[in-house]
Design an enzyme around this catalytic site. Structure first.
Site, PDB file in Angstrom:
ATOM      1  N   LYS A  14     -11.933-164.827-117.277  1.00 30.06           N
ATOM      2  CA  LYS A  14     -11.817-165.368-115.911  1.00 30.06           C
ATOM      3  C   LYS A  14     -12.106-164.290-114.869  1.00 30.06           C
ATOM      4  O   LYS A  14     -12.960-164.453-114.014  1.00 30.06           O
ATOM      5  CB  LYS A  14     -10.389-165.886-115.628  1.00 30.06           C
ATOM      6  N   ARG A  89      -1.804-172.281-112.160  1.00 27.09           N
ATOM      7  CA  ARG A  89      -1.477-171.961-113.541  1.00 27.09           C
ATOM      8  C   ARG A  89      -0.431-172.910-114.119  1.00 27.09           C
ATOM      9  O   ARG A  89      -0.031-172.759-115.260  1.00 27.09           O
ATOM     10  CB  ARG A  89      -0.925-170.552-113.580  1.00 27.09           C
ATOM     11  N   ARG A 128      -8.694-153.937-124.255  1.00 24.69           N
ATOM     12  CA  ARG A 128      -8.463-153.556-122.864  1.00 24.69           C
ATOM     13  C   ARG A 128      -7.245-152.632-122.752  1.00 24.69           C
ATOM     14  O   ARG A 128      -7.229-151.718-121.935  1.00 24.69           O
ATOM     15  CB  ARG A 128      -8.270-154.805-121.990  1.00 24.69           C
ATOM     16  N   ARG A 134      -3.368-151.539-119.556  1.00 23.88           N
ATOM     17  CA  ARG A 134      -2.557-152.532-118.828  1.00 23.88           C
ATOM     18  C   ARG A 134      -1.334-152.898-119.660  1.00 23.88           C
ATOM     19  O   ARG A 134      -1.465-153.298-120.825  1.00 23.88           O
ATOM     20  CB  ARG A 134      -3.418-153.779-118.544  1.00 23.88           C
TER      21      ARG A 134
HETATM   22  P1  B4P Z   1     -10.222-161.544-118.394  1.00 26.05           P
HETATM   23  O1  B4P Z   1      -9.979-162.830-119.079  1.00 26.05           O
HETATM   24  O2  B4P Z   1     -11.275-161.508-117.366  1.00 26.05           O
HETATM   25  O3  B4P Z   1      -8.763-161.056-117.955  1.00 26.05           O
HETATM   26  P2  B4P Z   1      -7.895-161.446-116.709  1.00 26.05           P
HETATM   27  O4  B4P Z   1      -8.672-162.120-115.643  1.00 26.05           O
HETATM   28  O5  B4P Z   1      -7.244-160.155-116.372  1.00 26.05           O
HETATM   29  O6  B4P Z   1      -6.897-162.564-117.174  1.00 26.05           O
HETATM   30  P3  B4P Z   1      -5.373-162.573-117.510  1.00 26.05           P
HETATM   31  O7  B4P Z   1      -5.009-164.004-117.683  1.00 26.05           O
HETATM   32  O8  B4P Z   1      -5.159-161.660-118.652  1.00 26.05           O
HETATM   33  O9  B4P Z   1      -4.599-161.917-116.301  1.00 26.05           O
HETATM   34  P4  B4P Z   1      -4.153-162.346-114.833  1.00 26.05           P
HETATM   35  O10 B4P Z   1      -4.444-161.160-114.006  1.00 26.05           O
HETATM   36  O11 B4P Z   1      -4.735-163.637-114.390  1.00 26.05           O
HETATM   37  O12 B4P Z   1     -10.707-160.392-119.392  1.00 26.05           O
HETATM   38  C1  B4P Z   1      -9.945-159.863-120.416  1.00 26.05           C
HETATM   39  C2  B4P Z   1     -10.728-158.787-121.179  1.00 26.05           C
HETATM   40  O13 B4P Z   1     -11.783-159.380-121.927  1.00 26.05           O
HETATM   41  C3  B4P Z   1     -11.378-157.721-120.292  1.00 26.05           C
HETATM   42  O14 B4P Z   1     -11.146-156.459-120.865  1.00 26.05           O
HETATM   43  C4  B4P Z   1     -12.859-158.051-120.329  1.00 26.05           C
HETATM   44  O15 B4P Z   1     -13.680-156.908-120.229  1.00 26.05           O
HETATM   45  C5  B4P Z   1     -13.017-158.712-121.683  1.00 26.05           C
HETATM   46  N1  B4P Z   1     -14.080-159.715-121.685  1.00 26.05           N
HETATM   47  C6  B4P Z   1     -14.271-160.674-120.740  1.00 26.05           C
HETATM   48  N2  B4P Z   1     -15.343-161.437-121.071  1.00 26.05           N
HETATM   49  C7  B4P Z   1     -15.816-160.943-122.266  1.00 26.05           C
HETATM   50  C8  B4P Z   1     -16.905-161.325-123.143  1.00 26.05           C
HETATM   51  N3  B4P Z   1     -17.728-162.351-122.859  1.00 26.05           N
HETATM   52  N4  B4P Z   1     -17.085-160.620-124.268  1.00 26.05           N
HETATM   53  C9  B4P Z   1     -16.263-159.586-124.571  1.00 26.05           C
HETATM   54  N5  B4P Z   1     -15.226-159.175-123.796  1.00 26.05           N
HETATM   55  C10 B4P Z   1     -15.007-159.859-122.654  1.00 26.05           C
HETATM   56  O16 B4P Z   1      -2.567-162.559-114.974  1.00 26.05           O
HETATM   57  C11 B4P Z   1      -1.683-161.520-115.343  1.00 26.05           C
HETATM   58  C12 B4P Z   1      -0.224-161.959-115.124  1.00 26.05           C
HETATM   59  O17 B4P Z   1       0.014-162.192-113.702  1.00 26.05           O
HETATM   60  C13 B4P Z   1       0.205-163.284-115.777  1.00 26.05           C
HETATM   61  O18 B4P Z   1       0.607-163.096-117.127  1.00 26.05           O
HETATM   62  C14 B4P Z   1       1.382-163.711-114.847  1.00 26.05           C
HETATM   63  O19 B4P Z   1       2.552-163.019-115.151  1.00 26.05           O
HETATM   64  C15 B4P Z   1       0.923-163.283-113.481  1.00 26.05           C
HETATM   65  N6  B4P Z   1       0.231-164.356-112.733  1.00 26.05           N
HETATM   66  C16 B4P Z   1      -1.074-164.337-112.336  1.00 26.05           C
HETATM   67  N7  B4P Z   1      -1.370-165.467-111.662  1.00 26.05           N
HETATM   68  C17 B4P Z   1      -0.247-166.216-111.648  1.00 26.05           C
HETATM   69  C18 B4P Z   1       0.076-167.497-111.118  1.00 26.05           C
HETATM   70  N8  B4P Z   1      -0.835-168.252-110.481  1.00 26.05           N
HETATM   71  N9  B4P Z   1       1.339-167.982-111.286  1.00 26.05           N
HETATM   72  C19 B4P Z   1       2.266-167.251-111.907  1.00 26.05           C
HETATM   73  N10 B4P Z   1       2.027-166.025-112.437  1.00 26.05           N
HETATM   74  C20 B4P Z   1       0.790-165.506-112.309  1.00 26.05           C
END
Ligand code: B4P
Length: 188
Positions: A14, A89, A128, A134
């Site tokens: 995402k 979410r 990652r 992280r």
């Molecule tokens: P991503 O999937 O891009 O990771 P992310 O956006 O950080 O999502 P995540 O759900 O983990 O975290 P968020 O910040 O939203 O990529 C992951 C990895 O995969 C990266 O290293 C990337 O390089 C790699 N990758 C991506 N595409 C690839 C491909 N095609 N091939 C190979 N590798 C690839 O949320 C974090 C925390 O914040 C949540 O757990 C929650 O506690 C809180 N939070 C956030 N939003 C919230 C909300 N709306 N409500 C309540 N809590 C919330």
């Protein structure tokens, strides 16, 4: 004008894809996770309240998230479109967003779901952890985040499908292949 929601489990890409598309479309990439992490880093009150939930892989309580999103969408750069990454979410957040968009007279074009098998998600997040350190990317927390995703976020797939807004993309491909698929969806 492009207004997109990015659904999908942790590690689905995402943040990665939302960042790229937002650059291409010259619109803000609004990641609730990034905003929360920046608050944690700056030790704000919000950051202090959110950190324990994030460290455990739980969703941060809605009351901390909703004002944050309302405030961010009211910044003028969001008038010309946006990508919401990681919000909504859960169902209450989706209902809140509907009411907010009605209020500010905006419409979301599509909710994009990135589909990736669990074992690939875990492997990506563990990688990652090794490269970025992280804290919520340890195996126990990743498993909890996946469970929370299945229980609370996955039901939004049906929510947006029922409203004919859902697009599902195969996310277990190279990042550039996923970007190309997304560009086709939004017609750029
Ligand atoms: P991503 O999937 O891009 O990771 P992310 O956006 O950080 O999502 P995540 O759900 O983990 O975290 P968020 O910040 O939203 O990529 C992951 C990895 O995969 C990266 O290293 C990337 O390089 C790699 N990758 C991506 N595409 C690839 C491909 N095609 N091939 C190979 N590798 C690839 O949320 C974090 C925390 O914040 C949540 O757990 C929650 O506690 C809180 N939070 C956030 N939003 C919230 C909300 N709306 N409500 C309540 N809590 C919330």
């Amino acid at each position: 004008m492009t207004r997109l929601i990015f659904l999908g489990p942790p590690g689905a890409g995402k943040g990665t894809q939302a960042h790229k598309l937002a650059e291409l479309c010259k619109i803000p990439h609004i990641s609730t996770g990034d905003i929360l992490r920046s608050n944690v880093a700056q030790k704000t009150t919000l950051g202090e309240q959110a950190q324990s939930y994030m460290d455990k892989g739980e969703l941060v309580p809605d009351q901390l998230i909703l004002d944050m999103v309302r405030d961010r969408l009211s910044i003028p750069d969001a008038l010309g479109g946006w990508i919401l990454d990681g919000f909504p979410r859960n169902l209450p957040q989706a209902v809140f967003l509907d009411a907010l968009l009605l209020d500010i007279q905006q419409v979301c074009d599509r909710a994009v779901n990135l589909d990736v098998p669990d074992e690939v998600l875990v492997a990506r997040l563990l990688l990652r952890f090794r490269t970025e350190g992280r804290l919520d990317d340890n195996e126990e927390t990743i498993r909890r985040r996946l469970q929370v995703y299945r229980e609370q976020t996955a039901p939004l797939i049906d929510y947006y499908r029922d409203r004919h807004q859902l697009v599902s993309i195969e996310g277990d491909r190279s990042t550039s292949e996923v970007t190309e698929a997304l560009k086709q969806v939004i017609g750029i």
